[in-house]
Design a protein around this motif. Sequence first.
Motif, PDB file in Angstrom:
ATOM      1  N   ALA A   4       0.845  -1.197   0.000  1.00 15.89           N
ATOM      2  CA  ALA A   4       0.000   0.000   0.000  1.00 15.89           C
ATOM      3  C   ALA A   4       0.880   1.247   0.000  1.00 15.89           C
ATOM      4  CB  ALA A   4      -0.927  -0.001   1.215  1.00 15.89           C
ATOM      5  N   VAL A   5       0.541   2.238  -0.815  1.00 13.30           N
ATOM      6  CA  VAL A   5       1.425   3.392  -0.984  1.00 13.30           C
ATOM      7  C   VAL A   5       0.649   4.712  -0.863  1.00 13.30           C
ATOM      8  CG1 VAL A   5       3.003   2.127  -2.492  1.00 13.30           C
ATOM      9  CG2 VAL A   5       1.118   3.442  -3.507  1.00 13.30           C
ATOM     10  N   ARG A   6       1.403   5.747  -0.527  1.00 15.79           N
ATOM     11  CA  ARG A   6       0.909   7.119  -0.548  1.00 15.79           C
ATOM     12  C   ARG A   6       1.496   7.796  -1.780  1.00 15.79           C
ATOM     13  NH1 ARG A   6       2.787  12.261   1.204  1.00 15.79           N
ATOM     14  NH2 ARG A   6       1.180  13.598   2.110  1.00 15.79           N
ATOM     15  N   ILE A   7       0.657   8.506  -2.528  1.00 15.50           N
ATOM     16  CA  ILE A   7       1.080   9.143  -3.777  1.00 15.50           C
ATOM     17  C   ILE A   7       0.947  10.654  -3.637  1.00 15.50           C
ATOM     18  CG2 ILE A   7       0.650   9.324  -6.266  1.00 15.50           C
ATOM     19  CD1 ILE A   7      -0.724   6.522  -6.019  1.00 15.50           C
ATOM     20  N   GLN A   8       2.001  11.370  -3.958  1.00 12.51           N
ATOM     21  CA  GLN A   8       1.936  12.829  -3.961  1.00 12.51           C
ATOM     22  C   GLN A   8       2.197  13.339  -5.376  1.00 12.51           C
ATOM     23  OE1 GLN A   8       3.091  15.309  -0.586  1.00 12.51           O
ATOM     24  NE2 GLN A   8       4.508  16.363  -1.940  1.00 12.51           N
ATOM     25  N   LEU A   9       1.295  14.192  -5.859  1.00  9.87           N
ATOM     26  CA  LEU A   9       1.364  14.707  -7.220  1.00  9.87           C
ATOM     27  C   LEU A   9       1.368  16.229  -7.178  1.00  9.87           C
ATOM     28  CD1 LEU A   9      -1.411  12.383  -7.342  1.00  9.87           C
ATOM     29  CD2 LEU A   9       0.031  12.076  -9.357  1.00  9.87           C
ATOM     30  N   VAL A  10       2.259  16.823  -7.949  1.00  8.30           N
ATOM     31  CA  VAL A  10       2.324  18.284  -8.043  1.00  8.30           C
ATOM     32  C   VAL A  10       1.920  18.673  -9.460  1.00  8.30           C
ATOM     33  CG1 VAL A  10       3.768  20.338  -7.844  1.00  8.30           C
ATOM     34  CG2 VAL A  10       4.165  18.372  -6.332  1.00  8.30           C
ATOM     35  N   TYR A  11       0.918  19.563  -9.554  1.00 11.14           N
ATOM     36  CA  TYR A  11       0.393  19.987 -10.848  1.00 11.14           C
ATOM     37  C   TYR A  11       1.023  21.308 -11.288  1.00 11.14           C
ATOM     38  CZ  TYR A  11      -2.951  16.238 -11.006  1.00 11.14           C
ATOM     39  OH  TYR A  11      -3.513  14.990 -11.095  1.00 11.14           O
ATOM     40  N   PRO A  12       0.979  21.602 -12.590  1.00 16.20           N
ATOM     41  CA  PRO A  12       1.620  22.819 -13.104  1.00 16.20           C
ATOM     42  C   PRO A  12       1.140  24.104 -12.439  1.00 16.20           C
ATOM     43  CG  PRO A  12       1.120  21.354 -14.926  1.00 16.20           C
ATOM     44  CD  PRO A  12       0.488  20.754 -13.704  1.00 16.20           C
ATOM     45  N   ALA A  22      -0.927  23.163  -7.479  1.00 10.60           N
ATOM     46  CA  ALA A  22      -1.757  22.314  -6.625  1.00 10.60           C
ATOM     47  C   ALA A  22      -1.014  21.013  -6.317  1.00 10.60           C
ATOM     48  CB  ALA A  22      -3.083  22.006  -7.305  1.00 10.60           C
ATOM     49  N   VAL A  23      -1.118  20.575  -5.070  1.00 18.13           N
ATOM     50  CA  VAL A  23      -0.491  19.330  -4.638  1.00 18.13           C
ATOM     51  C   VAL A  23      -1.595  18.378  -4.210  1.00 18.13           C
ATOM     52  CG1 VAL A  23       1.123  18.249  -3.040  1.00 18.13           C
ATOM     53  CG2 VAL A  23       1.554  20.573  -3.873  1.00 18.13           C
ATOM     54  N   ALA A  24      -1.676  17.221  -4.831  1.00 17.00           N
ATOM     55  CA  ALA A  24      -2.708  16.238  -4.510  1.00 17.00           C
ATOM     56  C   ALA A  24      -2.079  15.039  -3.818  1.00 17.00           C
ATOM     57  CB  ALA A  24      -3.428  15.789  -5.774  1.00 17.00           C
ATOM     58  N   THR A  25      -2.775  14.536  -2.821  1.00 11.97           N
ATOM     59  CA  THR A  25      -2.376  13.313  -2.145  1.00 11.97           C
ATOM     60  C   THR A  25      -3.411  12.235  -2.419  1.00 11.97           C
ATOM     61  OG1 THR A  25      -1.220  14.461  -0.370  1.00 11.97           O
ATOM     62  CG2 THR A  25      -1.922  12.219   0.077  1.00 11.97           C
ATOM     63  N   CYS A  26      -2.960  11.082  -2.883  1.00 14.06           N
ATOM     64  CA  CYS A  26      -3.838   9.945  -3.123  1.00 14.06           C
ATOM     65  C   CYS A  26      -3.197   8.691  -2.545  1.00 14.06           C
ATOM     66  CB  CYS A  26      -4.111   9.778  -4.617  1.00 14.06           C
ATOM     67  SG  CYS A  26      -5.280  10.995  -5.287  1.00 14.06           S
ATOM     68  N   SER A  27      -3.886   7.590  -2.666  1.00 12.19           N
ATOM     69  CA  SER A  27      -3.398   6.303  -2.195  1.00 12.19           C
ATOM     70  C   SER A  27      -3.318   5.353  -3.382  1.00 12.19           C
ATOM     71  CB  SER A  27      -4.330   5.749  -1.120  1.00 12.19           C
ATOM     72  OG  SER A  27      -4.483   6.673  -0.060  1.00 12.19           O
ATOM     73  N   GLY A  28      -2.655   4.230  -3.188  1.00 19.32           N
ATOM     74  CA  GLY A  28      -2.520   3.286  -4.290  1.00 19.32           C
ATOM     75  C   GLY A  28      -2.006   1.953  -3.811  1.00 19.32           C
ATOM     76  N   ALA A  29      -1.793   1.037  -4.757  1.00 21.87           N
ATOM     77  CA  ALA A  29      -1.328  -0.308  -4.429  1.00 21.87           C
ATOM     78  C   ALA A  29      -0.317  -0.773  -5.471  1.00 21.87           C
ATOM     79  CB  ALA A  29      -2.500  -1.276  -4.364  1.00 21.87           C
ATOM     80  N   VAL A  40       5.929   8.218  -5.150  1.00 21.33           N
ATOM     81  CA  VAL A  40       5.233   7.125  -4.477  1.00 21.33           C
ATOM     82  C   VAL A  40       6.031   6.737  -3.243  1.00 21.33           C
ATOM     83  CG1 VAL A  40       4.491   4.721  -4.672  1.00 21.33           C
ATOM     84  CG2 VAL A  40       4.212   6.276  -6.623  1.00 21.33           C
ATOM     85  N   THR A  41       5.371   6.776  -2.071  1.00 21.07           N
ATOM     86  CA  THR A  41       6.052   6.470  -0.811  1.00 21.07           C
ATOM     87  C   THR A  41       5.501   5.190  -0.205  1.00 21.07           C
ATOM     88  OG1 THR A  41       6.463   8.809  -0.378  1.00 21.07           O
ATOM     89  CG2 THR A  41       6.649   7.322   1.486  1.00 21.07           C
TER      90      THR A  41
END
Length: 254
Positions: free
Chosen positions: A34-42, A45-52, A78-79
Amino acid sequence: MAVVLVLAGLLGVAPPAQAIYNGTILSPNKYPWAVRIQLVYPDGAVATCSGALISSYAVVTAAHCLHYNGGTPRTADVTFHYGSHPGQFTVPVPVSQGGLIVHPGFNESLLRDDVGVLHLAHPVAEAPIPLATVNPPANTSVVLAGYGCLGDPFLSHQSCPLGLPASLAAMSARVVASGSCSSITGEWSFCTFSRAKSANHGDSGGPVLRTENGVLKLVGIISAYEDPPAAKYLDLSTSIPYESSWIRATHSGV
């Protein structure tokens, strides 16, 4: 039809995310894939999501995490084991080199094909979670997990208390007939219900789990929840069995 709220956590637009509402905090090694995802947009904006993690180099998450405001992120990280030390580590995603793949049929208004795949910059040693082959039947139990907000998603002023997510949280929910979630318009989604627990912002893309033939498998990914007048607490998940052919086609190793 009830309002559908997708569950990406937008830092800088809303307070930082924490954990599933009324969920149970898990030990760091409970679900090592299970992972934490951090995305930075142009636009900053910084979005945090989850993933596998689904192979040594691929992570599955929600498509709406990867397509905010019609744009794609300029960076993605991906952390693993987020919040634990010294085992925590982060792997970048080479966005500019095709490391971010959104399902071509993704339609946010219909919550159709809300799935995307991230290719990591290098493989990792963690064991991936296998993909389920059949949808969970109604009245069976599944587990939802993620790094989303701690508060009640129905109370906006309580949704995201202060503090960054420190641990993965999980909750159990019952699969209900798709008609219970009026926003489900196709077999690409299924609906779950809990009387006092819910996925929340930041849980988008988080794993939905069910044991199949004695093996714990990824049966869905968290997509959204239905706001009133829908009954508390209805969560919508993208079906992994429905999307598995496309997921496998994005890379080898699954």
